[in-house]
Design a protein around this motif. Structure first.
Motif, PDB file in Angstrom:
ATOM      1  N   MET A 164       0.562  -5.300   6.896  1.00  0.00           N
ATOM      2  CA  MET A 164      -0.245  -4.211   7.454  1.00  0.00           C
ATOM      3  C   MET A 164       0.670  -2.957   7.677  1.00  0.00           C
ATOM      4  O   MET A 164       1.804  -3.130   7.894  1.00  0.00           O
ATOM      5  CB  MET A 164      -0.593  -4.622   9.012  1.00  0.00           C
ATOM      6  N   PRO A 165      -0.091  -1.961   7.900  1.00  0.00           N
ATOM      7  CA  PRO A 165       0.898  -0.686   8.125  1.00  0.00           C
ATOM      8  C   PRO A 165       1.716  -0.752   9.452  1.00  0.00           C
ATOM      9  O   PRO A 165       0.969  -1.323  10.208  1.00  0.00           O
ATOM     10  CB  PRO A 165       0.136   0.381   7.840  1.00  0.00           C
ATOM     11  N   VAL A 166       2.642  -0.153   9.550  1.00  0.00           N
ATOM     12  CA  VAL A 166       3.334  -0.195  10.962  1.00  0.00           C
ATOM     13  C   VAL A 166       3.304   1.180  11.562  1.00  0.00           C
ATOM     14  O   VAL A 166       3.854   2.211  10.962  1.00  0.00           O
ATOM     15  CB  VAL A 166       4.736  -0.725  10.957  1.00  0.00           C
ATOM     16  N   ASN A 167       2.655   1.369  12.792  1.00  0.00           N
ATOM     17  CA  ASN A 167       2.808   2.701  13.566  1.00  0.00           C
ATOM     18  C   ASN A 167       4.024   2.916  14.410  1.00  0.00           C
ATOM     19  O   ASN A 167       4.193   1.942  15.055  1.00  0.00           O
ATOM     20  CB  ASN A 167       1.274   2.557  14.277  1.00  0.00           C
ATOM     21  N   ALA A 168       4.502   4.063  14.289  1.00  0.00           N
ATOM     22  CA  ALA A 168       5.281   4.303  15.560  1.00  0.00           C
ATOM     23  C   ALA A 168       4.534   4.642  16.591  1.00  0.00           C
ATOM     24  O   ALA A 168       3.688   5.669  16.785  1.00  0.00           O
ATOM     25  CB  ALA A 168       6.221   5.555  15.197  1.00  0.00           C
ATOM     26  N   GLU A 169       4.392   3.836  17.501  1.00  0.00           N
ATOM     27  CA  GLU A 169       3.170   3.866  18.565  1.00  0.00           C
ATOM     28  C   GLU A 169       3.468   5.100  19.261  1.00  0.00           C
ATOM     29  O   GLU A 169       2.522   5.759  19.913  1.00  0.00           O
ATOM     30  CB  GLU A 169       3.042   2.667  19.479  1.00  0.00           C
TER      31      GLU A 169
ATOM     32  N   LEU B 116       2.398   1.761   2.287  1.00  0.00           N
ATOM     33  CA  LEU B 116       2.604   2.044   0.718  1.00  0.00           C
ATOM     34  C   LEU B 116       2.120   3.482   0.397  1.00  0.00           C
ATOM     35  O   LEU B 116       1.047   3.875   0.772  1.00  0.00           O
ATOM     36  CB  LEU B 116       1.766   1.007  -0.014  1.00  0.00           C
ATOM     37  N   GLN B 117       2.706   4.063  -0.331  1.00  0.00           N
ATOM     38  CA  GLN B 117       2.379   5.352  -1.027  1.00  0.00           C
ATOM     39  C   GLN B 117       1.237   4.790  -1.670  1.00  0.00           C
ATOM     40  O   GLN B 117       1.050   4.196  -2.482  1.00  0.00           O
ATOM     41  CB  GLN B 117       3.170   5.798  -1.898  1.00  0.00           C
TER      42      GLN B 117
ATOM     43  N   LYS C 134       2.062   9.197  -8.651  1.00  0.00           N
ATOM     44  CA  LYS C 134       3.138   8.441  -9.656  1.00  0.00           C
ATOM     45  C   LYS C 134       3.657   7.394  -8.843  1.00  0.00           C
ATOM     46  O   LYS C 134       4.228   6.443  -9.392  1.00  0.00           O
ATOM     47  CB  LYS C 134       3.812   9.441 -10.083  1.00  0.00           C
ATOM     48  N   LEU C 135       3.959   7.267  -7.683  1.00  0.00           N
ATOM     49  CA  LEU C 135       4.618   6.394  -6.978  1.00  0.00           C
ATOM     50  C   LEU C 135       3.814   5.549  -6.027  1.00  0.00           C
ATOM     51  O   LEU C 135       4.238   4.981  -4.862  1.00  0.00           O
ATOM     52  CB  LEU C 135       5.707   7.235  -6.158  1.00  0.00           C
ATOM     53  N   ALA C 136       2.521   5.640  -6.387  1.00  0.00           N
ATOM     54  CA  ALA C 136       1.429   4.570  -5.565  1.00  0.00           C
ATOM     55  C   ALA C 136       2.058   3.151  -5.624  1.00  0.00           C
ATOM     56  O   ALA C 136       2.463   2.615  -6.755  1.00  0.00           O
ATOM     57  CB  ALA C 136       0.228   4.722  -6.424  1.00  0.00           C
ATOM     58  N   GLY C 137       1.962   2.826  -4.478  1.00  0.00           N
ATOM     59  CA  GLY C 137       2.436   1.275  -4.190  1.00  0.00           C
ATOM     60  C   GLY C 137       3.686   1.033  -3.736  1.00  0.00           C
ATOM     61  O   GLY C 137       4.284   0.034  -3.383  1.00  0.00           O
ATOM     62  N   THR C 138       4.606   2.232  -3.760  1.00  0.00           N
ATOM     63  CA  THR C 138       5.944   2.126  -3.245  1.00  0.00           C
ATOM     64  C   THR C 138       5.896   2.149  -1.711  1.00  0.00           C
ATOM     65  O   THR C 138       5.366   3.006  -1.099  1.00  0.00           O
ATOM     66  CB  THR C 138       6.719   3.682  -3.716  1.00  0.00           C
ATOM     67  N   PRO C 139       6.585   1.060  -1.157  1.00  0.00           N
ATOM     68  CA  PRO C 139       6.821   1.137   0.072  1.00  0.00           C
ATOM     69  C   PRO C 139       7.667   2.365   0.795  1.00  0.00           C
ATOM     70  O   PRO C 139       8.501   2.791   0.079  1.00  0.00           O
ATOM     71  CB  PRO C 139       7.444  -0.193   0.643  1.00  0.00           C
ATOM     72  N   SER C 140       6.958   3.143   1.653  1.00  0.00           N
ATOM     73  CA  SER C 140       7.713   4.471   2.109  1.00  0.00           C
ATOM     74  C   SER C 140       7.417   4.649   3.411  1.00  0.00           C
ATOM     75  O   SER C 140       6.321   4.066   3.975  1.00  0.00           O
ATOM     76  CB  SER C 140       6.791   5.436   1.375  1.00  0.00           C
TER      77      SER C 140
ATOM     78  N   LEU D 275      -4.957   3.996  -2.928  1.00  0.00           N
ATOM     79  CA  LEU D 275      -4.691   2.645  -2.658  1.00  0.00           C
ATOM     80  C   LEU D 275      -4.926   2.527  -1.303  1.00  0.00           C
ATOM     81  O   LEU D 275      -5.138   1.235  -0.935  1.00  0.00           O
ATOM     82  CB  LEU D 275      -3.169   2.538  -3.107  1.00  0.00           C
ATOM     83  N   HIS D 276      -4.336   3.368  -0.283  1.00  0.00           N
ATOM     84  CA  HIS D 276      -4.416   3.121   1.029  1.00  0.00           C
ATOM     85  C   HIS D 276      -5.782   2.862   1.431  1.00  0.00           C
ATOM     86  O   HIS D 276      -6.109   2.193   2.467  1.00  0.00           O
ATOM     87  CB  HIS D 276      -3.566   4.019   1.840  1.00  0.00           C
ATOM     88  N   VAL D 277      -6.739   3.658   1.017  1.00  0.00           N
ATOM     89  CA  VAL D 277      -8.321   3.524   1.198  1.00  0.00           C
ATOM     90  C   VAL D 277      -8.718   2.213   0.794  1.00  0.00           C
ATOM     91  O   VAL D 277      -9.405   1.300   1.397  1.00  0.00           O
ATOM     92  CB  VAL D 277      -9.039   4.871   0.863  1.00  0.00           C
ATOM     93  N   ASP D 278      -8.369   1.746  -0.568  1.00  0.00           N
ATOM     94  CA  ASP D 278      -8.862   0.392  -0.975  1.00  0.00           C
ATOM     95  C   ASP D 278      -8.442  -0.497   0.020  1.00  0.00           C
ATOM     96  O   ASP D 278      -9.104  -1.634   0.053  1.00  0.00           O
ATOM     97  CB  ASP D 278      -8.197   0.271  -2.311  1.00  0.00           C
ATOM     98  N   LEU D 279      -7.088  -0.501   0.383  1.00  0.00           N
ATOM     99  CA  LEU D 279      -6.558  -1.688   1.187  1.00  0.00           C
ATOM    100  C   LEU D 279      -6.868  -1.618   2.616  1.00  0.00           C
ATOM    101  O   LEU D 279      -7.239  -2.741   3.115  1.00  0.00           O
ATOM    102  CB  LEU D 279      -4.955  -1.446   1.086  1.00  0.00           C
ATOM    103  N   TRP D 280      -6.943  -0.413   3.132  1.00  0.00           N
ATOM    104  CA  TRP D 280      -7.096  -0.352   4.658  1.00  0.00           C
ATOM    105  C   TRP D 280      -8.293   0.492   5.141  1.00  0.00           C
ATOM    106  O   TRP D 280      -8.336   1.074   6.390  1.00  0.00           O
ATOM    107  CB  TRP D 280      -5.855   0.179   5.324  1.00  0.00           C
TER     108      TRP D 280
END
Ligand code: SF4
Length: 258
Positions: free
Chosen positions: A1-6, A30-31, A35-41, A247-252
């Motif tokens: 899961m993505p992590v928010n800075a709350e 994830l981006q 071109k960098l889709a899937g890269t943790p960022s 990707l982020h819409v597909d996943l989350w």
């Protein structure tokens, strides 16, 4: 899961030493695009934009900007807490409206981060950018009265007169590794894309290969994407440009902090 800075320091300008930026959120994910889709960022989302696209997927940085001011030092400290990531994405809003973004990017580079800047391509700044992810806004982005999320249409003319700055596009493409990423609302957008890509190519000695021209379906939710992505995929295949997923819409779906 993505992590928010709350939480960010809820400081006003007067509480901060040195340069600061209006920050809407800092989060790890994830981006999702390009071109960098899937890269943790780590994503740093600044607040404020010089445009008002009707489909803006970060409404709280453009139409109704919200943020806390953070010093450059505090932003970098926050980024460094996500020690798995060596990619940082500076996004918005439009991050390059802020002069302080230059200092932030230079310092991130000093720490060895790969930096992507997601920009609408209307402003050029000379700084440390590893990938300029340029998303010029097409005619179809204009918030006409019917499409304005606030229903007023007040921004339509201002948006339309600002949305393309050929000189800024030239400098971004010439001086940085780049991708041109177009949000597609329908097949009617295509003629304008082809024309703009040719105009950019005519402005620079740098090659702008079809592979660096990305077509991305408009849609902030899985349901909305389902309506546009097949059309966009077919356009990419017909014309030799690259299709980029969201990707982020597909996943989350449309969860915040993704
Ligand atoms: S340029 Fe980007 S941030 Fe600004 S209004 Fe358009 S989609 Fe939103």
């Amino acid at each position: 899961m993505p992590v928010n800075a709350e939480s960010h320091p809820e400081s006003g300008d007067h509480d901060i030493d040195g340069d600061a930026l209006p920050i809407n959120e800092v989060f790890y994910s994830l981006q999702g695009e390009g071109k960098l889709a899937g890269t943790p960022s780590v994503f740093i989302r600044t607040s404020g934009c010089n445009l008002r696209c009707w489909f803006c997927d970060s409404y709280h940085t453009s139409w109704k900007p919200t943020h806390s001011w953070m010093s450059i030092e505090d932003i970098i400290d926050e980024v460094r807490t996500f020690d798995e990531a060596d990619h940082v994405v500076l996004t918005g809003g439009e991050p390059l409206i802020h002069e302080e973004s230059v200092k932030l990017l230079d310092e991130l580079a000093d720490y060895g981060y790969h930096t992507t800047v997601e920009t609408n391509g209307t402003i050029y700044r000379d700084t440390a950018i590893d990938l300029a992810s340029i998303s010029p806004k097409l005619r179809s982005s204009t918030p006409t009265t019917e499409r304005d999320p606030d229903g007023e249409g007040e921004w339509a003319n201002r948006h339309d007169s600002r949305r393309i700055n050929l000189d800024a596009l030239r400098q971004l493409v010439t001086n940085y590794e780049s991708q041109l990423k177009f949000v597609i609302t329908g097949a009617d957008d295509f003629e304008e894309i082809t024309d703009l890509v040719e105009r950019v190519r005519n402005q620079t000695q740098i090659a702008v290969p079809d592979d660096d021209v990305l077509l991305m379906p408009e849609g902030r939710t899985r349901d909305e994407l389902a309506d546009t992505r097949t059309t966009v995929a077919e356009l990419a295949m017909d014309h030799g440009y690259r299709y980029t997923p969201r990707l982020h819409v597909d996943l989350w779906n449309d969860a915040s902090g993704t």
